[in-house]
Design a protein around this motif. Structure first.
Motif, mmCIF file in Angstrom:
data_model
loop_
_atom_site.group_PDB
_atom_site.id
_atom_site.type_symbol
_atom_site.label_atom_id
_atom_site.label_comp_id
_atom_site.label_asym_id
_atom_site.label_seq_id
_atom_site.Cartn_x
_atom_site.Cartn_y
_atom_site.Cartn_z
ATOM 1 N N ILE A 196 1.303 -1.177 -0.033
ATOM 2 C CA ILE A 196 -0.283 0.205 -0.127
ATOM 3 C C ILE A 196 0.828 1.455 0.247
ATOM 4 N N THR A 197 1.005 2.329 -1.045
ATOM 5 C CA THR A 197 1.720 3.087 -0.909
ATOM 6 C C THR A 197 1.041 4.322 -0.763
ATOM 7 N N ILE A 198 1.567 5.579 0.039
ATOM 8 C CA ILE A 198 0.682 6.924 0.262
ATOM 9 C C ILE A 198 0.934 7.953 0.355
ATOM 10 N N ASN A 199 1.318 8.782 -1.036
ATOM 11 C CA ASN A 199 1.210 10.116 -1.085
ATOM 12 C C ASN A 199 0.472 10.860 -1.053
ATOM 13 N N SER A 200 1.039 12.186 -0.778
ATOM 14 C CA SER A 200 0.149 13.633 -0.255
ATOM 15 C C SER A 200 -0.192 14.268 -2.015
ATOM 16 N N VAL A 201 -1.407 14.539 -2.555
ATOM 17 C CA VAL A 201 -1.803 14.416 -3.887
ATOM 18 C C VAL A 201 -2.553 16.019 -3.822
ATOM 19 N N ASN A 202 -2.366 17.269 -4.395
ATOM 20 C CA ASN A 202 -2.829 18.108 -4.807
ATOM 21 C C ASN A 202 -4.595 18.036 -5.468
ATOM 22 N N GLU A 203 -5.383 17.932 -4.462
ATOM 23 C CA GLU A 203 -7.161 17.799 -4.392
ATOM 24 C C GLU A 203 -7.793 19.179 -4.449
ATOM 25 N N PRO A 204 -8.127 19.280 -6.325
ATOM 26 C CA PRO A 204 -9.138 20.851 -5.886
ATOM 27 C C PRO A 204 -9.531 20.753 -4.856
ATOM 28 N N SER A 205 -10.562 19.643 -4.902
ATOM 29 C CA SER A 205 -11.853 19.843 -3.803
ATOM 30 C C SER A 205 -11.683 19.360 -2.930
ATOM 31 N N VAL A 206 -10.251 19.699 -2.029
ATOM 32 C CA VAL A 206 -10.475 20.032 -0.767
ATOM 33 C C VAL A 206 -9.268 20.959 -0.361
ATOM 34 N N PRO A 207 -9.657 22.455 -0.342
ATOM 35 C CA PRO A 207 -8.327 23.312 -0.279
ATOM 36 C C PRO A 207 -7.868 23.064 1.332
ATOM 37 N N PRO A 208 -7.027 23.639 1.644
ATOM 38 C CA PRO A 208 -6.433 24.312 3.442
ATOM 39 C C PRO A 208 -7.466 25.117 3.590
ATOM 40 N N ARG A 209 -7.799 24.665 5.515
ATOM 41 C CA ARG A 209 -8.855 25.309 5.875
ATOM 42 C C ARG A 209 -8.790 25.915 7.291
ATOM 43 N N ASP A 210 -8.737 27.013 7.174
ATOM 44 C CA ASP A 210 -8.323 28.124 8.178
ATOM 45 C C ASP A 210 -8.254 27.015 9.435
ATOM 46 N N GLY A 211 -7.337 27.445 10.282
ATOM 47 C CA GLY A 211 -6.551 26.479 11.725
ATOM 48 C C GLY A 211 -6.202 25.633 10.901
ATOM 49 N N ILE A 212 -5.711 25.053 10.095
ATOM 50 C CA ILE A 212 -5.641 23.708 10.267
ATOM 51 C C ILE A 212 -4.206 24.003 9.630
ATOM 52 N N VAL A 213 -2.872 23.470 9.580
ATOM 53 C CA VAL A 213 -1.909 23.572 8.769
ATOM 54 C C VAL A 213 -1.533 22.116 7.931
ATOM 55 N N ARG A 214 -1.493 22.308 6.821
ATOM 56 C CA ARG A 214 -2.007 21.436 5.441
ATOM 57 C C ARG A 214 -0.575 20.610 5.393
ATOM 58 N N ALA A 215 -0.192 19.578 6.095
ATOM 59 C CA ALA A 215 0.737 18.708 6.262
ATOM 60 C C ALA A 215 1.149 17.886 4.497
ATOM 61 N N GLU A 216 2.465 17.317 4.962
ATOM 62 C CA GLU A 216 2.357 16.324 3.581
ATOM 63 C C GLU A 216 3.248 15.181 3.654
ATOM 64 N N LEU A 217 2.353 13.791 3.043
ATOM 65 C CA LEU A 217 2.870 12.682 2.992
ATOM 66 C C LEU A 217 3.910 12.597 2.114
ATOM 67 N N ILE A 218 5.429 12.664 2.551
ATOM 68 C CA ILE A 218 6.213 13.146 1.152
ATOM 69 C C ILE A 218 6.169 10.976 0.087
ATOM 70 N N GLY A 219 6.309 10.564 1.112
ATOM 71 C CA GLY A 219 6.179 9.265 1.413
ATOM 72 C C GLY A 219 6.147 7.893 1.897
ATOM 73 N N SER A 220 4.952 7.168 2.018
ATOM 74 C CA SER A 220 4.760 5.933 2.852
ATOM 75 C C SER A 220 4.164 5.127 2.595
ATOM 76 N N ARG A 221 4.413 3.743 3.022
ATOM 77 C CA ARG A 221 3.645 2.834 2.585
ATOM 78 C C ARG A 221 3.728 1.577 3.896
ATOM 79 N N TYR A 222 3.100 0.472 3.141
ATOM 80 C CA TYR A 222 3.104 -0.414 4.298
ATOM 81 C C TYR A 222 3.115 -1.749 3.191
ATOM 82 N N LEU A 223 3.518 -2.592 3.680
ATOM 83 C CA LEU A 223 3.939 -3.793 3.437
ATOM 84 C C LEU A 223 3.663 -5.140 3.975
ATOM 85 N N LEU A 224 2.651 -5.842 3.226
ATOM 86 C CA LEU A 224 2.118 -7.053 4.176
ATOM 87 C C LEU A 224 2.365 -8.770 3.599
#
Length: 255
Positions: free
Chosen positions: A136-164
């Motif tokens: 399972i690979t997980i990476n941040s994307v630019n999704e126009p339908s979910v813009p940053p919200r006031d009072g919350i910092v948009r963090a970045e998953l540069i790269g994350s993986r699960y291997l089973l």
């Protein structure tokens, strides 16, 4: 999908050992991973300096008493993620392209005066019946339908993986790797110091979640690993996916 407190603030003990270079048995790209030790719960930890990045990547591995289908079902269920991902305040699917490809949103809480962080990321699942594994690979994307919200910092998953990887019918070698930047004004040396045990926390909580009675296996995973037949839900034509580029840079705001 990550807890902010253990990700950036909670420290957990581990067996003291000299750091040595040791192959991590989970993923293929092993260069540069430095073994940090194994704690009393059986979780092994590694870290890796990433060229050009001020934040360090971390990896954990353990054997969980559960089958691959059961683990994959828990990892794929965004509706119950707040039950086991520590400090997760919100978790939902933004768009499901197929069962194996979706865009998700996660918000994690932080103690005052630090602001909450949120993540928007693409999840891609690859199952291999021959190797008895799921990646399972997980990476941040630019999704126009979910813009940053006031009072919350948009963090970045540069790269994350699960291997089973299956050990036997009821045990799975489970590895998790993360390279994340919380953004904001947190100094990166503090992030690196406090983020190192996120893999351990995640694996322990995942093991607890899969042991709960209410967990229901996704029948498609069970059928695939038993028969080799690819479920129709895995082959549905994908809706236009989110831009897979990194999240846009934000002005430093918040802590």
């Amino acid at each position: 999908m990550t807890r902010f407190v253990p990700l950036f603030f909670a420290l957990f003990g581990m067996t003291a050992q000299a750091a040595v270079v040791q192959p991590a048995s989970g993923f293929g790209d092993e260069d540069g991973w430095i073994f940090q030790g194994e704690d009393s719960t059986g979780v092994k930890l590694w870290k890796k300096e990433v060229p050009g990045s001020p934040v360090v990547a971390f990896r954990g591995e353990t054997i969980i008493e559960a089958s691959i289908p059961r683990l994959a079902s828990v990892l794929g269920d965004s509706t119950r993620r707040t039950e086991w991902v520590a400090d997760a305040k919100e978790s939902r699917d933004i768009r499901v392209n197929t069962m194996m490809d979706r865009v998700e949103y996660n918000r994690t809480g932080a103690p005052w005066p630090v602001q909450d962080r949120d993540f928007v990321y693409q999840v891609t699942v690859n199952a291999d019946r021959i190797k008895q594994s799921v990646l399972i690979t997980i990476n941040s994307v630019n999704e126009p339908s979910v813009p940053p919200r006031d009072g919350i910092v948009r963090a970045e998953l540069i790269g994350s993986r699960y291997l089973l990887k299956s050990v036997d019918a009821s045990h799975t070698r489970t590895s998790v790797e993360i390279h994340a930047d919380p953004k904001g004004e947190l100094p990166k040396w503090l992030v690196n110091m406090l983020q190192k045990n996120w893999p351990k926390t995640t694996l322990i909580r995942l093991a607890r979640q899969v042991s709960k009675d209410h967990v229901v296996e996704n029948p498609d995973f069970r059928a695939y690993f038993e028969t080799g037949k690819t479920p129709d839900a895995w082959k549905k034509p994908a809706i236009k996916a989110a831009d897979r580029s990194k999240s846009p840079e934000q002005p430093l705001r918040g802590v």
